[in-house]
Design an enzyme around this catalytic site. Sequence first.
Site, short mmCIF file in Angstrom:
data_model
loop_
_atom_site.label_atom_id
_atom_site.label_comp_id
_atom_site.label_asym_id
_atom_site.label_seq_id
_atom_site.Cartn_x
_atom_site.Cartn_y
_atom_site.Cartn_z
N ALA A 93 -87.02 25.26 7.52
CA ALA A 93 -86.25 24.09 7.82
C ALA A 93 -85.23 24.44 8.84
CB ALA A 93 -85.57 23.75 6.46
N MET A 94 -84.63 23.26 9.33
CA MET A 94 -83.68 23.38 10.45
C MET A 94 -82.69 22.37 10.19
SD MET A 94 -82.36 24.89 12.91
CE MET A 94 -80.81 24.19 13.74
N GLU A 95 -81.48 22.41 10.11
CA GLU A 95 -80.37 21.63 9.75
C GLU A 95 -79.71 20.67 10.90
OE1 GLU A 95 -80.11 25.12 10.29
OE2 GLU A 95 -78.07 25.72 11.02
N ASN A 96 -80.73 20.34 11.83
CA ASN A 96 -80.27 19.24 12.63
C ASN A 96 -79.28 18.29 12.10
OD1 ASN A 96 -82.23 20.45 14.59
ND2 ASN A 96 -83.66 19.77 13.15
N HIS A 136 -79.41 24.15 1.04
CA HIS A 136 -79.18 24.99 2.07
C HIS A 136 -78.67 24.16 3.34
CE1 HIS A 136 -79.64 28.96 4.25
NE2 HIS A 136 -79.58 27.99 5.62
N GLU A 137 -79.79 23.51 3.71
CA GLU A 137 -79.63 22.64 5.18
C GLU A 137 -78.35 21.44 4.91
OE1 GLU A 137 -80.95 24.07 7.22
OE2 GLU A 137 -82.47 25.12 6.17
N HIS A 190 -75.20 23.00 5.44
CA HIS A 190 -74.99 23.14 6.89
C HIS A 190 -74.24 21.93 7.66
CE1 HIS A 190 -76.36 26.98 8.20
NE2 HIS A 190 -77.57 26.96 7.79
N GLU A 192 -75.31 31.32 8.07
CA GLU A 192 -76.56 31.50 7.28
C GLU A 192 -76.00 31.83 5.94
OE1 GLU A 192 -78.92 29.86 7.85
OE2 GLU A 192 -78.84 29.47 9.73
ZN LIG Z 1 -79.49 27.80 7.67
#
Ligand SMILES: [Zn+2]
Length: 872
Positions: A284-287, A319-320, A323, A342
């Site tokens: 996953a990515m926190e855009n 987690h995301e 962020h 992170e």
């Molecule tokens: Zn992260």
Amino acid sequence: MTFRPFALAALFVALALAPASAQQSERAWFENAPTPVRYEISVTPDIEGGTFTGETTITIESREQLASIAMNALDIEVTRALIDNQSAAIAVDNDAQTLTLTPRAPLPAGRHTIRLDYRGRVFDDAYGLFRVEYDQDGQTRRALATQFQVGDARRFSPMWDQPNMRSVFSISVTAPSDLMAVGNMPVESATQLANGLTRTRFQDTPSMASYLLFLAVGDFERFTTDVDGVELGVVVRRGQTERARYAMQAGVESLRYFEEYFGIDYPLPKLDMVGVPGAGGFAAMENWGAILFFDQYILVDEDATSESERRFVFESVSHEIAHQWFGNLVTMAWWDDLWLNEGFASWASMKAAEALHPEWQPWLSQRAGGTESAMSLDARTGTHPVVQTVNTIDEANEAFDAISYEKGLAVIRMLEGYVGEEEFRRGVHDYLNARLYGNSVTDDLWGAIQAASGQPVLDIARSYTLQPGYPVLQAEAQCRGARNTINVTQRRFALDDASRTDERWSIPVVAATTRGASARSVLPASAQGAVTIAGVCNGYLLNAGQTGFFRVHYANADFQRLRRNFTRLEDADQLGLMLDYWAFGRSGDAPLTDYLDLVEAMPNEANPIVVMDAATSLGAIAGYARGRSSEAAVRAYGMRVLQPYLARWGWTPRDGEHANIALVRPVLISTLGALGDEAVIAEARRRAAAAAAGDASALHSTVRNAVLGLIAARATEAEYEAMLAEARVATDFVEQRRVWRRIASVGDEALARRTLALTLGDEIPRQLRTGVVSMVAASHPRLGWDFYLANRATLDEMLDPLQRIQYAASIAGNSSDAAIADALVVYGRENPASAESAERTAASMRVRAQLADRTMPAVDAWIARHGRGRGR
Ligand SMILES: [Zn+2]
């Protein structure tokens, strides 16, 4: 980003660090560059053709006169460049990933407008603007998404693609009208064009880093919930919304939790969680405002998702979402501090789990899982300090490792334990609040926490982040003369000779006696120290609660007192003691039989996570015993320890049972099956058959993977054929992944060869093929390694550049065979980028091979004495 390489997760812990590059540090590139104030980017993708066209208008501000302007660009062909409506010369440097524009005459200081027309590429792997292909009702469909961290926004549009070059972004996309477009911000306007196309324009973002930019286009469905004025959305491929309800619930809980924890409102009007099918080197990515997931990590099936997979959904979502503040609202100035971004988000997701689902006891499983794997890695050749100098994008990519995430998390937890939860929270709030929409460095956070708590956290933080490794404390109670004193010496904990180095740490210690007294102190960074606490001679702990990132080796008499009082220890301390003594058995600091003494002391009512640790270790010891005359006795001992727990907990969840039984039950079933427990194997077959015949209650979702995996490992040819048939009719990526994982775990060598051969054809979805090879190699190391060498070109093609560096080591690393270790070293010499990971993995393979010879004679003798069972 959540780092969790698909299918390789369990197999490769060690991650490479490439040798320091001679390249100039990229952070210095744009030191006197103009400031990008606003980007207006408009793209038109050709999804089928794999290309796109783009236009960008960049408003810049410069304090100085500019003879030329350099920014980042990669895989982009600029067809026209204007500065203030005057054409400019274009120069591209592909190695440096830059585009330089030169106006006819130098530009005066002040505000200017750059206009660029360009063409770019749509990638098939998860970086830049990429496409994923999937099956929808028998038809092939494609969706587009973006992945820009660390340095791939420059493949989307020319820009200053660095975390400290914040700017406002306005994004537009022209795409088929029947597809949905999703960006960081809500849609501002959607304009119907000719030819069935719609131009969607998103509202301006706040000032933010380029790596957080996002765009997706696909045949999606979206559902939303209002969370205290924020529109929280889930966006998934058509028909999948029901499977995403759990992720939505996790999102609602996490968003509320973090608004309260940080004491700062979520800064954007909406937050989407976007799931696309497929796999990449991350989960996953926190855009900002539009978190990207591979949907296998957020879709939950009531009848098939295991408890650990469910918890991973919660963990990834929280987690995301953490962020969105820590990382997005306040961003590290440069990738040196990636670990803080992170480590903090990883820590924060545990914190949210603890608050929202205390029954999970998340810190217990974290200690046994992520923290222990970081401790293992950090005790061997090839580790690195948490804080490391990152000069280039390649180095930044390589910093996404277990040291950054898991050691980072553990060090943050230790510091929180030291200053206190509320003081720590206030420090985090103050740190963020002072830098809204800005950038920061690590010491800004420690400084804020030090100010909020009045405690000297910097010494501890620096000693744990600026040097590699962590300490083992050698502790001995003074029970004659000067009582109430524990003498302590510290040294680095090492699993190999190269790691026996001289670092010292400032260590926050929580001492407690088995009678309940406790005392806190900080041991200075010197070899010797002492802790004073009354009642040490009744047994004591030096890491009570297990929040410290260190191990404790007790003098024998002290250890025996703890062993005798084992059932009186808190669950976390039982677990910590077992993990430490398992590690000492491997390092040679104590005989492995000390660990087995603790297994013997484990209570009938032991916490499920403690039992899970015993199951994992007993499975490993059975591995060491393979081929020895004691093999059957070692397996039998493991079964005798574990069988009573499965008997007590059963195969199906019961009302009111401990929440972690659901996590551990499948581990017990798998381990007992692997140890050769015929009753467990027969019961697994009976339940699978009953479920196949329509009795859904026979195979609960939380044990389904374990039961089917156990059968797959022993599959006959007919059962193998049946699994292949199942894989062929599966169209959903999540289900395909489950079936192919089972197929990859077959024990029979001839069948394993067939599976390997299939990875070269089209039958297995492309994104699963290299993972299938890894999984076959886990049970057939020699077969897997030979297959990789013979088909390297084909397999490497399916890996992204970073995965490629590690892949050979991840395949070979399954083996303890010295010949494969030698072959891996040779491979490393021929492939310099992989040399370090090859050397390190070969070293750990050799250590493992020696481990069995060194430890097993004493283990065999111990089991001969205790093997009759534990008398209960
Ligand atoms: Zn992260």
